[in-house]
Design an enzyme around this catalytic site. Structure first.
Site, PDB file in Angstrom:
ATOM      1  N   SER A  60     -15.600 -11.352  32.933  1.00 44.92           N
ATOM      2  CA  SER A  60     -15.393 -10.115  33.675  1.00 44.92           C
ATOM      3  C   SER A  60     -15.189 -10.452  35.138  1.00 44.92           C
ATOM      4  O   SER A  60     -15.545 -11.545  35.604  1.00 44.92           O
ATOM      5  CB  SER A  60     -16.624  -9.214  33.514  1.00 44.92           C
ATOM      6  OG  SER A  60     -16.616  -8.136  34.416  1.00 44.92           O
ATOM      7  N   TYR A 108     -25.973  -7.680  32.919  1.00 41.55           N
ATOM      8  CA  TYR A 108     -24.562  -7.890  32.567  1.00 41.55           C
ATOM      9  C   TYR A 108     -23.960  -8.996  33.422  1.00 41.55           C
ATOM     10  O   TYR A 108     -23.280  -9.901  32.914  1.00 41.55           O
ATOM     11  CB  TYR A 108     -23.814  -6.569  32.784  1.00 41.55           C
ATOM     12  CG  TYR A 108     -22.363  -6.566  32.387  1.00 41.55           C
ATOM     13  CD1 TYR A 108     -21.970  -6.221  31.096  1.00 41.55           C
ATOM     14  CD2 TYR A 108     -21.366  -6.881  33.304  1.00 41.55           C
ATOM     15  CE1 TYR A 108     -20.630  -6.197  30.734  1.00 41.55           C
ATOM     16  CE2 TYR A 108     -20.018  -6.867  32.953  1.00 41.55           C
ATOM     17  CZ  TYR A 108     -19.661  -6.521  31.657  1.00 41.55           C
ATOM     18  OH  TYR A 108     -18.346  -6.503  31.304  1.00 41.55           O
TER      19      TYR A 108
END
Length: 286
Positions: free
Chosen positions: A167, A180
C-alpha cells in the site's frame, strides 16, 4: 456535491478491464493462489489470472463471496478454472490446505497475498485483539504461505513469483491506522526476503496503491469520518484524494492487472521491488 448525494460503489468488472498477456507459463497446467478472493482486489486478481488461462485457487473465509467470484468468472468467460477454498488465514492447518489444493491442481508458480482488513483507532485506543488478528491475516499468513509455497515453486523449474499486496501506507504513515501500516511495512520486508532467497527465478514483489474502490475502502470511509469528526465527503476529497495528483480512485481490476504483469515474463526484472501506483501520494506534496 452534497452529503445526501454522496455515494461510492465498487465498479462492475468486465472482461475488457483485464490485462491478458502472452506468457509460456500462463496456462491451465500452472496453478496460482489468491487470498482475499471473495471480493475487491482479491476477486479481481483471481479473475485476471484466470483470464490469462491460469488455474486459480481462490481462498477466503467468505464462502458465499467465493461462489460469487466463480460465478463472475463464468459470466465474463475466463479461460482458466477458479477453484474456491474456504479458509481462515489465522488457522495454520487451513493455510496448509490452500497450498495442498494448489499443488493438486498443477505446477504451483504464483501466489498473490491480497487478503486484508482495516481497523480505525488511535494507538492508545487500539484493541490488542484486533491488532493481533490484523497482523495474523496481513503479515503472518503471507509469511506462512510463502514458506509453504516456495519449495513447490522451486520444484516447478524454480520459475515463479510471490506478489504481496502492500500500500501507499507501506511507504509512509498517517494517524489511526497503526496496525495496518505496521503490517504493510512488514510485508515490504518479507518481499525483499523472498527475493533474497529466490535465486533470481523465484521472485518476490509488492504492489502499492492509494485508495481503491473496494468494499473494505467504502466501509472505511464511515469509520474515518467518525474518528476524525468530519463528513464522509470530506474523508474522500480531503483525506483520501487530497494529497494525490490523480484525482480518482483506482478500480480493483487496475490493481489486479499489476499482479498479472508482475507474474508474467515481462516482470522478470521486478524482484524485491515495489510497484508504486499511488497517484502521487508518496512522491509529491504541496
Amino acid at each position: 456535491m452534497s452529503d445526501d448525494a454522496f455515494e461510492l460503489t465498487e465498479p462492475t468488472l468486465t472482461a475488457d478491464d483485464l490485462l491478458v498477456l502472452d506468457d509460456p507459463r500462463f496456462g491451465p497446467e500452472t496453478a496460482s493462489i489468491v487470498t482475499g478472493a471473495a471480493s475487491g482486489i482479491g476477486r479481481a486478481t483471481a479473475l485476471a489470472l484466470a483470464a490469462n488461462g491460469l488455474t486459480v485457487v481462490a481462498a477466503d473465509i467468505d464462502a458465499d463471496g467465493l461462489d460469487e467470484t466463480v460465478a463472475k468468472g463464468v459470466d465474463i468467460g475466463v479461460d482458466g478454472d477458479i477453484v474456491p477454498v474456504e479458509a481462515d488465514l489465522t488457522d495454520d492447518a487451513e493455510v496448509e490446505a490452500i497450498v495442498e489444493t494448489a499443488v493438486e491442481q498443477g505446477d504451483l508458480r504464483y501466489v498473490a497475498n491480497i487478503a486484508g482488513m482495516q481497523h480505525i483507532a488511535s494507538i492508545p485506543n487500539f484493541p490488542m485483539e484486533m491488532y493481533d488478528r490484523l497482523l495474523d491475516i496481513m503479515l503472518r499468513a503471507p509469511f506462512l504461505l510463502s514458506k509453504l509455497a516456495m519449495p513447490h515453486i522451486r520444484e516447478a523449474e524454480g520459475y515463479g513469483a510471490i506478489g504481496n499486496m502492500s500500500s501507499a501506507h507501506g511507504h509512509y504513515a498517517t494517524k489511526d491506522k497503526a496496525a495496518y501500516i505496521t503490517a504493510k511495512h512488514g510485508l515490504n520486508g518479507l518481499t525483499k526476503c523472498i527475493a533474497a532467497e529466490g535465486e533470481g527465478t523465484l521472485r518476490g514483489f509488492s504492489v502499492s496503491v492509494g485508495y481503491v474502490l473496494t468494499p473494505l475502502m467504502v466501509n472505511q470511509i464511515e469509520d474515518t469520518a467518525e474518528e476524525r469528526g468530519i463528513s464522509e465527503q470530506e474523508v474522500v476529497e480531503d483525506v483520501m484524494l487530497g494529497q494525490a495528483r490523480t484525482k480518482e480512485m483506482m478500480t480493483p481490476a487496475e490493481v489486479a492487472n499489476l499482479f498479472v504483469f508482475g507474474f508474467s515474463q515481462h516482470g522478470k526484472h521486478l524482484n524485491g521491488g515495489d510497484m508504486l501506483w499511488d497517484g502521487g501520494y508518496t512522491t509529491t506534496y504541496e
